[in-house]
Design an enzyme around this catalytic site. Structure first.
Site, PDB file in Angstrom:
ATOM      1  N   LYS A 168       2.016  -2.347   9.032  1.00 42.26           N
ATOM      2  CA  LYS A 168       2.986  -1.483   8.946  1.00 42.26           C
ATOM      3  C   LYS A 168       4.224  -2.943   9.046  1.00 42.26           C
ATOM      4  CE  LYS A 168       4.598   3.065  10.663  1.00 42.26           C
ATOM      5  NZ  LYS A 168       4.362   4.011  11.325  1.00 42.26           N
ATOM      6  N   ASP A 177       3.125  15.298  12.797  1.00 42.11           N
ATOM      7  CA  ASP A 177       3.274  15.385  11.241  1.00 42.11           C
ATOM      8  C   ASP A 177       2.551  14.884  10.466  1.00 42.11           C
ATOM      9  OD1 ASP A 177       5.109  14.863   8.406  1.00 42.11           O
ATOM     10  OD2 ASP A 177       4.948  12.372   9.044  1.00 42.11           O
ATOM     11  N   THR A 204      10.490   6.080   5.216  1.00 42.78           N
ATOM     12  CA  THR A 204      11.767   6.161   5.397  1.00 42.78           C
ATOM     13  C   THR A 204      11.974   4.774   6.045  1.00 42.78           C
ATOM     14  OG1 THR A 204      12.058   8.173   5.882  1.00 42.78           O
ATOM     15  CG2 THR A 204      13.579   6.657   6.358  1.00 42.78           C
ATOM     16  N   TYR A 205      10.738   4.164   7.123  1.00 44.24           N
ATOM     17  CA  TYR A 205      12.023   2.695   7.764  1.00 44.24           C
ATOM     18  C   TYR A 205      10.818   1.601   7.718  1.00 44.24           C
ATOM     19  CZ  TYR A 205       9.440   4.210  11.446  1.00 44.24           C
ATOM     20  OH  TYR A 205       8.506   4.724  12.688  1.00 44.24           O
ATOM     21  N   ALA A 206       9.785   2.433   6.918  1.00 42.48           N
ATOM     22  CA  ALA A 206       8.692   0.840   7.346  1.00 42.48           C
ATOM     23  C   ALA A 206       8.321   0.879   6.217  1.00 42.48           C
ATOM     24  CB  ALA A 206       7.225   1.538   7.762  1.00 42.48           C
ATOM     25  N   VAL A 224       3.917  -0.873   3.781  1.00 44.95           N
ATOM     26  CA  VAL A 224       2.507  -1.091   4.579  1.00 44.95           C
ATOM     27  C   VAL A 224       1.925  -1.702   3.430  1.00 44.95           C
ATOM     28  CG1 VAL A 224       0.037  -0.331   5.434  1.00 44.95           C
ATOM     29  CG2 VAL A 224       2.189   1.310   6.082  1.00 44.95           C
ATOM     30  N   LEU A 262       0.926  -1.414   0.066  1.00 47.73           N
ATOM     31  CA  LEU A 262       0.005   0.028   0.049  1.00 47.73           C
ATOM     32  C   LEU A 262       0.912   1.514  -0.266  1.00 47.73           C
ATOM     33  CD1 LEU A 262      -2.950  -0.584   2.774  1.00 47.73           C
ATOM     34  CD2 LEU A 262      -2.742  -1.083  -0.579  1.00 47.73           C
ATOM     35  N   GLY A 263       2.201   1.391  -0.060  1.00 50.33           N
ATOM     36  CA  GLY A 263       2.802   2.416   0.800  1.00 50.33           C
ATOM     37  C   GLY A 263       4.334   2.195   1.468  1.00 50.33           C
ATOM     38  N   SER A 264       4.952   2.821   0.997  1.00 53.45           N
ATOM     39  CA  SER A 264       6.394   2.785   2.015  1.00 53.45           C
ATOM     40  C   SER A 264       6.758   4.094   2.776  1.00 53.45           C
ATOM     41  CB  SER A 264       7.518   1.992   1.441  1.00 53.45           C
ATOM     42  OG  SER A 264       7.631   2.775   0.172  1.00 53.45           O
TER      43      SER A 264
END
Length: 498
Positions: free
Chosen positions: A44, A137, A24-26, A28, A20-22
């Site tokens: 995640k 954020d 810096t360090y994760a 999903v 689904l997405g990414s």
């Protein structure tokens, strides 16, 4: 675990599918529970080898915060697991993507749609603020939609979130530059109010299609952030006065002059009290200080009064109506309708919705009759007061401010005669009254003071009546445009690409 490019990792109890997405360090992934329910979730995956000390702290804080939160507009953390390679956060799945994609596929959002979304975001932030949690954020990419059919906002990605009392100050840069408050970039010293700036940027982007500091390079962006120039709002598309006021107060560079959290939650454009929710119907039939209603409302929307202090708004409206006080009755009917219409938005049960619609129709019809009675009475009062008003003008020849304020009041009366001129007339009445009240306070005893006092009372009564007219028109419009799909259809139709 499979390496990058070799597909999603394996996790006991789940089948991980599309990415689904990414960040810096994760990364999903969409996933299905292997249990009978086949529940869809988002997982995640955080690679342990990518974590430094700061990111470990952020992750632990995110887990700690989300584990203690249950709110309809905050993404739910269902569980977390780990193995030798990864830490897994098992989250509620939001099928509608993020708010950034939703805005950009439609270019801009109509004000009414942006307002519904802003109410939902404000509701989540109020919940966090009461618990001294700052997100730090906030951006459209971190705000998810539950679905595209029935879109509800879900605040997500608490990787930078912190427990912060209102007086706490921080110095570490957090967030995304486009949405970052100027004090965070310029002074490296900030408090919870940075979230309010980010809300302003998100709202600006929703309404105008891009954030206020949209830039071609980081240097250009930094220059705009560090500038002292006031954020100017585009003239198109046209926005309501309340919407523009909120935007300007959110996008105040000086945090000490920026709108406070309490004023944001109470702002008339946000109007959290009338946000569509499961409490809307309870508020419609009871005073806000004591909410109670009969769950068996399929035969009748209204409950009997539950205790003296919990007298139903509409029951009290009927009482005032019978007592021959149409102004008070109209005001109470309008207050009830302010909650009934959001209740219509929220209700999904067809039988309940029809019952609420029937009541809304009854109250609107009676309110229209009361409006005609009050309008006739007000016009008679205005005619009776003509000679006194002319005399007051004669006595104000040596008072330019008083004469000017009376001219504004006359303009309001003239505007009121125009079709759909109620809002403009109301604005003029309020402008005139603001000046007349100041002048009345400084006016010495005498005939002119008596005439001015009477005129102020007449104008205030007229302004209050117009407020109810404007409310009624808005409630009628919302009720008439609401179809069986409820809010979701309203959002879809309003957001259709031009």
């Amino acid at each position: 675990m499979a390496g990058p490019g070799w597909g999603p990792p394996r996790l006991d109890g789940f089948i991980l599918t599309e990415r689904l997405g990414s960040g810096t360090y994760a990364t999903v992934y969409k996933a299905y529970a292997k249990k009978d329910t086949r529940e869809v979730v988002a997982i995640k995956c955080v690679a342990k080898k990518s974590l430094n000390k700061a990111s470990v702290e952020n992750l632990l804080t995110e887990i700690e915060i989300l584990k203690g939160i249950r709110h309809p507009h905050i993404v739910q953390l269902k569980d977390f697991q780990w193995d030798s390679d990864n830490i897994y956060l098992i989250m509620e799945f939001c099928a509608g993507g993020d708010l950034s994609r939703f805005i950009h596929t439609r270019r801009i959002l109509p004000e009414k749609v942006a307002r519904v979304f802003m109410q939902q975001l404000a509701s989540a932030l109020q919940f966090l603020h009461e618990r001294n949690i700052s997100h730090l954020d906030l951006k459209p990419q971190n705000i998810l939609l539950s679905s595209l059919e029935k879109p509800h906002l879900k605040l997500a990605d608490f990787g930078f979130a912190q427990h912060m009392s209102p007086w706490d100050e921080k110095h570490v840069l957090r967030g995304s530059p486009l949405y970052m408050a100027p004090e965070m970039v310029c002074q490296r010293q900030y408090d919870a109010r940075v979230d309010l700036w980010s809300v302003g940027v998100i709202l600006y982007e929703a309404l105008f299609g891009q954030p206020p500091f949209a830039s071609r390079s980081f240097l250009e962006l930094e220059e705009k952030i560090r500038s002292n120039r006031v954020i100017e709002l585009p003239l198109r598309p046209p926005l309501s006065r309340d919407c523009r006021d909120l935007l300007q107060r959110l996008l105040e560079r000086d945090p000490s002059r920026r709108i406070s959290f309490q004023d944001f939650f109470a702002h008339p454009w946000v109007d959290l009290e009338h946000m569509p929710s499961r409490e809307s119907l309870a508020r419609a039939v009871s005073r806000p200080t004591g909410m109670w209603w009969n769950e068996g409302m399929c035969g009748d929307v209204l409950s009997a009064p539950f205790g003296g202090k919990n007298t139903a708004l509409v029951v009290e409206a009927v009482k005032k109506d019978q007592e021959g006080d149409p102004a008070a009755a109209l005001s109470l009917y309008c207050k009830a309708l302010d909650f009934f219409v959001p209740a219509l938005h929220y209700e999904v049960d067809a039988q309940r919705k029809e019952a609420i619609k029937a009541k809304v129709g009854q109250y609107m019809s009676r309110a229209e009759e009361l409006k005609a009675v009050i309008s006739s009475s007000n016009e008679a009062l205005l005619r009776q007061g003509t000679s006194a008003r002319d005399l007051l003008r004669e006595m104000a020849r040596d008072k330019p401010r008083l004469l000017a304020a009376l001219e504004v009041a006359s303009a309001a009366m003239a505007k009121e005669e125009e079709a759909s001129g109620e809002q403009d007339a109301l604005d003029l009445y309020q402008q005139s009254l603001g000046e007349l009240l100041l002048l009345l306070a400084g006016e010495p005893p005498g005939r002119r003071r008596e005439l001015l006092h009477t005129e102020v009372q007449n104008l205030m009564a007229r302004a209050e009546y117009l407020k109810e007219q404007v409310k009624m028109r808005e409630s009628r419009w919302e009720a008439e445009t609401l179809d069986k799909e409820g809010l979701s259809e309203s959002v879809r139709s309003s957001c259709t690409l031009q």
